[in-house]
Design a protein around this motif. Structure first.
Motif, mmCIF file in Angstrom:
data_model
loop_
_atom_site.group_PDB
_atom_site.id
_atom_site.type_symbol
_atom_site.label_atom_id
_atom_site.label_comp_id
_atom_site.label_asym_id
_atom_site.label_seq_id
_atom_site.Cartn_x
_atom_site.Cartn_y
_atom_site.Cartn_z
ATOM 1 N N THR A 51 0.829 -1.199 0.000
ATOM 2 C CA THR A 51 0.000 0.000 0.000
ATOM 3 C C THR A 51 0.864 1.250 0.000
ATOM 4 O OG1 THR A 51 -0.125 0.029 2.433
ATOM 5 C CG2 THR A 51 -1.862 -1.148 1.258
ATOM 6 N N CYS A 52 0.246 2.356 -0.390
ATOM 7 C CA CYS A 52 0.889 3.674 -0.315
ATOM 8 C C CYS A 52 -0.244 4.671 -0.075
ATOM 9 C CB CYS A 52 1.650 3.987 -1.593
ATOM 10 S SG CYS A 52 2.608 5.528 -1.537
ATOM 11 N N MET A 53 -0.320 5.197 1.156
ATOM 12 C CA MET A 53 -1.499 5.920 1.602
ATOM 13 C C MET A 53 -1.339 7.443 1.506
ATOM 14 S SD MET A 53 -3.246 3.224 2.325
ATOM 15 C CE MET A 53 -4.682 3.965 3.099
ATOM 16 N N TRP A 54 -2.453 8.126 1.642
ATOM 17 C CA TRP A 54 -2.578 9.590 1.747
ATOM 18 C C TRP A 54 -1.855 10.356 0.632
ATOM 19 C CZ3 TRP A 54 -4.989 13.711 2.180
ATOM 20 C CH2 TRP A 54 -5.889 13.970 3.223
ATOM 21 N N GLY A 55 -1.888 9.793 -0.569
ATOM 22 C CA GLY A 55 -1.418 10.537 -1.736
ATOM 23 C C GLY A 55 0.056 10.851 -1.750
ATOM 24 N N ALA A 56 0.874 10.024 -1.079
ATOM 25 C CA ALA A 56 2.311 10.286 -1.054
ATOM 26 C C ALA A 56 2.908 10.292 -2.462
ATOM 27 C CB ALA A 56 3.020 9.248 -0.186
ATOM 28 N N TYR A 57 2.304 9.548 -3.370
ATOM 29 C CA TYR A 57 2.815 9.515 -4.747
ATOM 30 C C TYR A 57 2.789 10.900 -5.384
ATOM 31 C CZ TYR A 57 -1.876 9.977 -6.757
ATOM 32 O OH TYR A 57 -3.107 10.450 -7.140
ATOM 33 N N GLY A 58 1.858 11.768 -4.933
ATOM 34 C CA GLY A 58 1.715 13.091 -5.534
ATOM 35 C C GLY A 58 2.817 14.054 -5.190
ATOM 36 N N LEU A 59 3.689 13.705 -4.239
ATOM 37 C CA LEU A 59 4.790 14.583 -3.858
ATOM 38 C C LEU A 59 6.012 14.404 -4.756
ATOM 39 C CD1 LEU A 59 4.635 14.285 0.051
ATOM 40 C CD2 LEU A 59 3.499 15.934 -1.454
ATOM 41 N N GLN A 60 5.880 13.579 -5.789
ATOM 42 C CA GLN A 60 7.006 13.356 -6.694
ATOM 43 C C GLN A 60 7.205 14.543 -7.636
ATOM 44 O OE1 GLN A 60 8.809 10.661 -5.699
ATOM 45 N NE2 GLN A 60 7.138 10.965 -4.249
ATOM 46 N N GLU A 61 8.397 14.643 -8.190
ATOM 47 C CA GLU A 61 8.747 15.805 -9.014
ATOM 48 C C GLU A 61 8.271 15.688 -10.456
ATOM 49 O OE1 GLU A 61 12.617 17.856 -7.916
ATOM 50 O OE2 GLU A 61 13.059 15.795 -7.314
ATOM 51 N N SER A 62 7.881 14.489 -10.885
ATOM 52 C CA SER A 62 7.425 14.314 -12.257
ATOM 53 C C SER A 62 6.553 13.071 -12.358
ATOM 54 C CB SER A 62 8.627 14.164 -13.207
ATOM 55 O OG SER A 62 9.290 12.931 -12.960
ATOM 56 N N VAL A 63 5.785 12.980 -13.430
ATOM 57 C CA VAL A 63 4.976 11.787 -13.669
ATOM 58 C C VAL A 63 5.883 10.572 -13.861
ATOM 59 C CG1 VAL A 63 3.317 10.707 -15.245
ATOM 60 C CG2 VAL A 63 3.044 13.108 -14.605
ATOM 61 N N ALA A 64 7.055 10.782 -14.422
ATOM 62 C CA ALA A 64 8.004 9.673 -14.575
ATOM 63 C C ALA A 64 8.375 9.083 -13.219
ATOM 64 C CB ALA A 64 9.258 10.141 -15.304
#
Length: 238
Positions: free
Chosen positions: A115-128
């Motif tokens: 799992t990866c919760m609370w939108g942590a993926y959105g803190l990345q610098e690019s879609v890549a």
């Protein structure tokens, strides 16, 4: 956000107030969001024997989301302060400090649920970088296993703004809602958060899983999200 920016934002003071500010408060529907996610996690872990929570934060979900009381759990996070809270809340659980974009051979093919919760993926610098995270989540899930990832719904961001119901702390940085910022009362800024469209997020998982389901959360003036559940991780082909 860069790794250094994440560590600076998620410091000790932030870690101490995180659960109260984002998981337990009824404001903007956050408490209801937490209840929904705990229900889904308990269902997903009921028959699972192992669970890795990536960007585990304070360890709240690992502590309260176990449908199987004897499930083996692990957490990965970049913030030492958040991990200190997680260890305190989950004695005996393995916690690893590190970047979730980096390879981690000891995790490969190991977990029934990742799992990866609370939108942590959105803190990345690019879609890549988001795509690389999806690759890691997939690699760390065993064949036949499941990934659960709550994802932002950019179209709902736009709708909430048009309806005058968008949280005042949120500023859309793109007309389609795929980039936005969140300014907290104490000045903490989550700048230029990524929210690829839901179908783009689904497409990142489809090549590696038998099914990918998207279930929107109930309407609320808070952060609009959907539950992405990718089931049946396929065997890797060489």
């Amino acid at each position: 956000m860069t790794p250094d920016q994440v560590r600076s934002t998620y410091d000790e003071a932030y870690a101490r107030r995180y659960d109260a500010a984002f998981l337990h408060t009824p404001q903007y529907g956050f408490r209801e969001k937490t209840r929904i996610e705990l229900f889904l996690l308990r269902m997903l872990t009921m028959q699972a024997d192992s669970w890795l929570d990536v960007a585990c934060g304070t360890g709240f979900f690992l502590r309260h989301g176990r449908g199987h009381p004897d499930i083996t759990c692990a957490g990965l996070d970049l913030s030492p302060a958040m991990l200190a809270m997680a260890r305190e809340a989950n004695p005996g659980t393995l916690f690893v400090e590190g970047d979730f974009l980096a390879p981690r051979p000891e995790f490969e093919g190991r977990f029934a649920l990742t799992t990866c919760m609370w939108g942590a993926y959105g803190l990345q610098e690019s879609v890549a970088h988001v795509e690389r995270l999806v690759e890691r989540l997939t690699q760390w899930t065993r064949p036949g296993g499941t990934v659960f990832l709550p994802v932002f719904d950019p179209a709902r961001f736009v709708s909430l703004q048009a309806e005058g119901r968008l949280m005042p702390e949120v500023t859309l940085r793109s007309p389609d809602g795929t980039r936005w910022s969140f300014l907290e009362p104490d000045g903490k800024l989550h700048e230029d958060v990524l929210a690829p469209p839901l179908e783009v997020m689904r497409a990142m998982f489809e090549p590696a899983f038998d099914s990918v389901e998207l279930s929107p959360y109930p309407d609320s003036p808070g952060i609009p999200m959907a539950a992405l559940t990718a089931r049946g991780r396929r065997e890797r082909t060489r």
